[in-house]
Write a protein that holds these residues in place. Structure first.
Motif, PDB file in Angstrom:
ATOM      1  N   ARG A   1       1.149   5.844   0.526  1.00 14.97           N
ATOM      2  CA  ARG A   1       0.614   7.134   0.962  1.00 14.97           C
ATOM      3  C   ARG A   1       1.351   8.250   0.246  1.00 14.97           C
ATOM      4  O   ARG A   1       2.543   8.136  -0.023  1.00 14.97           O
TER       5      ARG A   1
ATOM      6  N   ARG B   1      -5.298   1.545  11.229  1.00 10.07           N
ATOM      7  CA  ARG B   1      -5.253   2.706  10.328  1.00 10.07           C
ATOM      8  C   ARG B   1      -5.607   2.363   8.885  1.00 10.07           C
ATOM      9  O   ARG B   1      -6.091   3.227   8.147  1.00 10.07           O
ATOM     10  N   TYR B   2      -5.359   1.144   8.440  1.00 14.45           N
ATOM     11  CA  TYR B   2      -5.714   0.767   7.067  1.00 14.45           C
ATOM     12  C   TYR B   2      -6.712  -0.397   7.029  1.00 14.45           C
ATOM     13  O   TYR B   2      -6.846  -1.068   6.015  1.00 14.45           O
TER      14      TYR B   2
ATOM     15  N   GLY C   1      -9.365   5.346   6.444  1.00 15.14           N
ATOM     16  CA  GLY C   1      -9.407   3.985   5.928  1.00 15.14           C
ATOM     17  C   GLY C   1      -9.850   2.963   6.957  1.00 15.14           C
ATOM     18  O   GLY C   1      -9.949   1.773   6.642  1.00 15.14           O
TER      19      GLY C   1
ATOM     20  N   ARG D   1       0.864  -1.174   0.000  1.00 16.46           N
ATOM     21  CA  ARG D   1       0.000   0.000   0.000  1.00 16.46           C
ATOM     22  C   ARG D   1       0.904   1.227   0.000  1.00 16.46           C
ATOM     23  O   ARG D   1       2.098   1.125   0.305  1.00 16.46           O
TER      24      ARG D   1
ATOM     25  N   ARG E   1      -4.719  -5.646  10.007  1.00 15.68           N
ATOM     26  CA  ARG E   1      -4.995  -5.163   8.651  1.00 15.68           C
ATOM     27  C   ARG E   1      -6.416  -5.429   8.185  1.00 15.68           C
ATOM     28  O   ARG E   1      -7.009  -4.607   7.488  1.00 15.68           O
TER      29      ARG E   1
ATOM     30  N   ASP F   1      -0.658  10.097  10.265  1.00 13.71           N
ATOM     31  CA  ASP F   1      -0.216   8.766   9.838  1.00 13.71           C
ATOM     32  C   ASP F   1       1.134   8.969   9.162  1.00 13.71           C
ATOM     33  O   ASP F   1       1.213   9.245   7.969  1.00 13.71           O
TER      34      ASP F   1
ATOM     35  N   ASP G   1      -3.691  10.151  -2.829  1.00 15.90           N
ATOM     36  CA  ASP G   1      -3.883   8.875  -2.162  1.00 15.90           C
ATOM     37  C   ASP G   1      -4.943   8.073  -2.896  1.00 15.90           C
ATOM     38  O   ASP G   1      -5.853   8.632  -3.519  1.00 15.90           O
TER      39      ASP G   1
ATOM     40  N   ASP H   1       2.838   0.225   3.500  1.00 13.01           N
ATOM     41  CA  ASP H   1       2.695  -1.120   4.055  1.00 13.01           C
ATOM     42  C   ASP H   1       3.249  -2.107   3.047  1.00 13.01           C
ATOM     43  O   ASP H   1       3.186  -1.877   1.832  1.00 13.01           O
TER      44      ASP H   1
ATOM     45  N   VAL I   1      -9.053  -0.332   2.097  1.00 12.46           N
ATOM     46  CA  VAL I   1      -7.912   0.400   1.563  1.00 12.46           C
ATOM     47  C   VAL I   1      -7.267  -0.463   0.483  1.00 12.46           C
ATOM     48  O   VAL I   1      -7.063  -1.659   0.672  1.00 12.46           O
TER      49      VAL I   1
END
Length: 510
Positions: free
Chosen positions: A157, A299-300, A363, A155, A269, A442, A498, A167, A507
């Motif tokens: 950002r 967070r995701y 997310g 992933r 996750r 983040d 994003d 990630d 996400v």
């Protein structure tokens, strides 16, 4: 599971014997064909909820419009459109707000679905910004059971107009090759190309993602990523492969403190079936270490299966709130007989944290929000980071004919409330004013669990008493980032933005 839920589950199983399209409640699999899901990302499952008690819509006719005419393809567009019409008018949570359009004017079921959903998708309420969608049974089941997809396993950002890997999934091709969270992308070179294209060049030519960085979706390809981390530049070669979203990012950590007991940290996750074992193992680790303060990093995490959310709820509060109402699944007024509830129950691995700090972003959706909302009446907690997604509703999976067709409709069909009946958080949990909240970035330039990463540091500060407790958000002004938009699984977007959320609320992975 309540007695009513058990009864509903039993009646739901009988539906597979009737000549009706199957609909399912992802979370509790009551038969081979019956599944249900709450996605906010994903998806949460009620214990028997919505499995099929009461009346159900009849099998769509093969003809167009209201049933006139005929078609030789029971899985074709005409049949799909009639299927979408009948299911939506019966089960959609806000069925009375659907646009009245003539189905004969549409040749594609997805276009017809978008047309009837326009009043809700565009009203600015955030109730359903695109979480109702058509997919295939095969793709849907891969998404919510193992999280399997074909790609790199990463992933990203965008921070200060720079691309950072946010990630990298353990055992995935990118992670195996050396890609890690915090690396800044400098340039990309793919098979058959002699030169790198730099990030600045991509931005200058208004390139689009995901293609500019990751190439064509779902194809076998090798890419060289030139990255920088802490002043060191590297070139990392990655070949795409079938990979899966590992439920936990790294191991569950027990972090010692100078005073007080250790803090537990888990980066979670996704609520897929594969998460059950790792969550139980993490709870055992925390219990044996005497952890009473816990950081859960969501967070995701866009959600997933309700049954996995229920397991996590029980691991965290199964002893503290044993027997009390955990969550409520509420359908529209046509299907109130299919509502259901679940109670907290102690599991062998259950431990009893006293305080939990949840790290969230826009997310963090669906089952993630269910988890926080469900624990709130029973455990002292705080939200750290930014506002959550606001997916307070869940989807049923409706199949046109699972024996012969691949068409599956994911439809917002129920609202999730906690044991005290609190729900409706369509602009996020923080905006309800019910939660202690600490705004934090983040910081994808640093690894998960890094002591200097902004969200992690804020969570540790609250648990350690070095950050004053602010109380509910009603009197506090915080700059909350704009929520991520929702776009189709095959969408593209400007290279310096994003990624939008998937239609299931998750996400995106690449």
């Amino acid at each position: 599971m309540t007695n009513k839920a058990q009864d509903l589950a039993g009646r739901a199983a009988l539906l597979i014997l009737r000549p009706e399209y199957r609909h399912s409640n992802i979370g509790v699999i009551v038969s081979k064909q019956l599944i249900i899901a709450l996605s906010l990302s994903v998806l949460v499952t009620a214990c028997g909820g919505g499995g099929g008690g009461g009346t159900t819509p009849q099998q769509p006719t093969a003809g167009g419009g209201s049933g006139g005419g005929s078609t030789t393809d029971p899985c074709g567009n005409t049949a799909q459109i009639q299927f979408v019409k009948e299911v939506s008018e019966s089960y959609y949570y806000w069925y009375d707000e659907l646009a009245q359009v003539n189905e004969n004017d549409y040749d594609d079921a997805s276009d017809y679905l978008a047309a009837i959903m326009q009043p809700i998708w565009t009203d600015g309420s955030g109730r359903d910004p695109g979480f109702s969608y058509l997919t295939t049974i095969e793709e849907d089941e891969a998404r919510f059971t193992s999280g399997t997809f074909y790609g790199y396993g990463v992933r990203y950002r965008i921070i200060n107009n720079n691309f950072y890997f946010a990630d990298s999934y353990e055992e995935g091709p990118a992670h195996t090759a050396g890609i890690r969270r915090g690396q800044r992308l400098l340039a990309v070179k793919r098979d058959g190309e002699s030169d790198f294209e730099t990030w600045d060049e991509m931005v200058a030519r208004n390139a689009e993602l995901p293609g500019a960085v990751f190439g064509a979706r779902g194809e076998l390809q090798t890419t060289v990523f030139r990255v920088e981390y802490e002043g060191v530049t590297s070139e990392i070669t990655v070949t795409t492969a079938e990979t899966s979203t590992t439920p936990l990012a790294g191991d569950a950590l027990v972090i010692p403190r100078d005073s007080g007991g250790p803090v537990g940290y888990i980066n979670f996750r996704t609520f897929i079936d594969a998460a059950d074992g790792p969550l139980r193992a993490a709870a055992t680790t925390f219990g044996e270490a005497g952890v009473t303060d816990l950081i859960i990093d969501l967070r995701y995490n866009g959600g997933g299966l309700v049954r996995v959310a229920e397991t996590f709820l029980n691991l965290l509060a199964g002893e503290t709130a044993n027997g009390e109402l955990s969550y409520i699944v509420n359908l529209n007024d046509k299907h109130q007989d299919q509502n259901s509830t679940a109670n907290f129950a102690q599991l062998p691995e259950t431990f009893s944290p006293l305080r939990i700090a949840f790290i969230t972003t826009s997310g963090s959706a669906s089952a993630s929000e269910l988890l926080i909302n469900g624990l709130d009446p029973h455990i002292e907690l705080a939200i750290v980071g930014s506002e959550t997604s606001g997916k307070a509703v869940g989807q049923y999976a409706f199949d046109l004919d699972s024996d012969n067709c691949q068409t599956r409709l994911r439809l917002i069909a129920f609202e999730i409330q906690n044991g005290e009946g609190q729900g409706g958080y369509f602009t996020g949990l923080v905006s309800t004013g019910r939660f202690t909240f600490f705004a934090a970035a983040d910081d994808a330039t640093r690894p998960f669990g890094d002591a200097d990463e902004d969200s992690f540091a804020a969570a540790m500060a609250w648990l350690s008493g070095t950050q004053p407790k602010t109380g509910a958000m009603g009197d506090i002004k915080v700059d909350v980032p704009e929520p991520l938009r929702v776009a189709g699984f095959d969408a593209t977007w400007p290279v310096n933005q994003d990624a939008p959320l998937n239609p299931d609320g998750s996400v995106r992975s690449f």
